[in-house]
Scaffold this active site. Structure first.
Site, PDB file in Angstrom:
ATOM      1  N   ARG A  41       0.775  -1.237   0.000  1.00 38.35           N
ATOM      2  CA  ARG A  41       0.000   0.000   0.000  1.00 38.35           C
ATOM      3  C   ARG A  41       0.805   1.283   0.000  1.00 38.35           C
ATOM      4  NH1 ARG A  41      -2.608  -3.791   2.575  1.00 38.35           N
ATOM      5  NH2 ARG A  41      -4.769  -4.170   2.016  1.00 38.35           N
ATOM      6  N   HIS A 126      -4.527 -14.130   5.556  1.00 40.56           N
ATOM      7  CA  HIS A 126      -4.565 -13.877   4.116  1.00 40.56           C
ATOM      8  C   HIS A 126      -3.872 -14.964   3.309  1.00 40.56           C
ATOM      9  CE1 HIS A 126      -5.145  -9.358   5.202  1.00 40.56           C
ATOM     10  NE2 HIS A 126      -6.258 -10.051   5.290  1.00 40.56           N
ATOM     11  N   CYS A 134      -6.260 -25.657  -5.355  1.00 40.91           N
ATOM     12  CA  CYS A 134      -7.386 -25.639  -6.280  1.00 40.91           C
ATOM     13  C   CYS A 134      -8.531 -24.896  -5.616  1.00 40.91           C
ATOM     14  CB  CYS A 134      -7.803 -27.078  -6.606  1.00 40.91           C
ATOM     15  SG  CYS A 134      -9.375 -27.184  -7.510  1.00 40.91           S
ATOM     16  N   CYS A 137     -11.723 -28.073  -5.296  1.00 35.74           N
ATOM     17  CA  CYS A 137     -11.653 -29.158  -4.317  1.00 35.74           C
ATOM     18  C   CYS A 137     -10.660 -28.892  -3.193  1.00 35.74           C
ATOM     19  CB  CYS A 137     -11.298 -30.472  -5.003  1.00 35.74           C
ATOM     20  SG  CYS A 137      -9.609 -30.536  -5.677  1.00 35.74           S
TER      21      CYS A 137
END
Length: 253
Positions: A41, A126, A134, A137
């Site tokens: 940021r 995070h 994936c 799944c």
């Protein structure tokens, strides 16, 4: 109270650490800049150069997935070469001394684990960029496999188990926060007597709510950050100094 200088800040922090039984650190990008990981940021941060790719865009568009992985591989050398800084090592020392039960982090760089803190005791709000999952799944995929696929085909991979897209095991804008990590972070904030927010701008919600929660539950709150935050006024101690310089004296203690 804002520390007037580095020395007084370190002394006050040392007293608070000495008197605390259960310390919960909450870390943001600022703790990792010493290790060579750029933040997001700041005026020169990653997002000043590249617009973040939201989760729904990643899911919907192949070109967005390709770009996301291109960016990740462009950062591979930076992440691979990074080593824990003084801030990480200081927290690892307090963890080994039994002061810290677990660390709550907004970071995705795996440096707390590399500093000697057990993976089970690093609560990643995070996610983690050092491997992939994936989105269908949940199968884990290693980055070497993703890189081989990407280099061979020129496209972002899909899961070998269910054919859904594979992305870094991080939480993107618009993606649901990890339920277990949020639950654990809540519990830690509610049951500590010292909460130390380190290198976080405290603007990303819901993660930014944990310092306030800890304070409301009776903990002392320390904020260590170069720049002011919106929660400085409720903190018991604010140290606006370099994180490595501030926490360095606690390495090995």
């Amino acid at each position: 109270m804002i520390a007037t200088d580095l020395r007084s800040g370190v002394e006050q922090l040392g007293d608070m650490i000495a008197h605390a039984s259960v310390i919960v650190p909450f870390t943001g990008a600022g703790i990792s800049t010493e290790a060579g990981i750029p933040d997001f940021r700041s005026p020169n941060g990653l997002w000043s150069r590249n617009r973040p790719i939201p989760f729904d865009e990643f899911v919907a568009r192949q070109d967005a997935r390709d770009e996301a992985w291109r960016r990740r591989f462009a950062m591979e050398h930076t992440f691979a070469q990074a080593r824990p800084g003084r801030g990480h090592l200081a927290l690892a020392s307090l963890y080994k001394a039994g002061k810290i039960p677990a660390i709550v982090t907004q970071n995705i760089d795996n440096l707390h684990q590399a500093s000697g803190i057990a993976s089970d005791h690093v609560v990643e709000l995070h996610g983690n960029t050092t491997y992939a999952r994936c989105i269908g799944c949940g199968k884990r995929h290693e980055l070497a496999w993703v890189r081989e696929w990407f280099d061979r085909t020129g496209y972002a991979p899909h899961c070998t188990a269910c054919d859904e897209p594979v992305k870094t095991a991080t939480i993107s804008f618009g993606q649901a926060m990890p339920t277990d990590a949020m639950r654990r972070a809540t519990d830690l904030a509610q049951h500590c007597d010292l909460f130390i927010a380190i290198g976080s701008s405290l603007v990303v919600w819901p993660a930014a709510g944990f310092p306030m929660l800890a304070k409301e539950c009776g903990a002392k709150l320390v904020i260590i950050n170069n720049e002011p935050t919106e929660q400085d006024e409720i903190a018991d101690l604010v140290i606006r100094q370099d994180i490595g310089e501030t926490l360095g004296p606690f390495v090995g203690n």
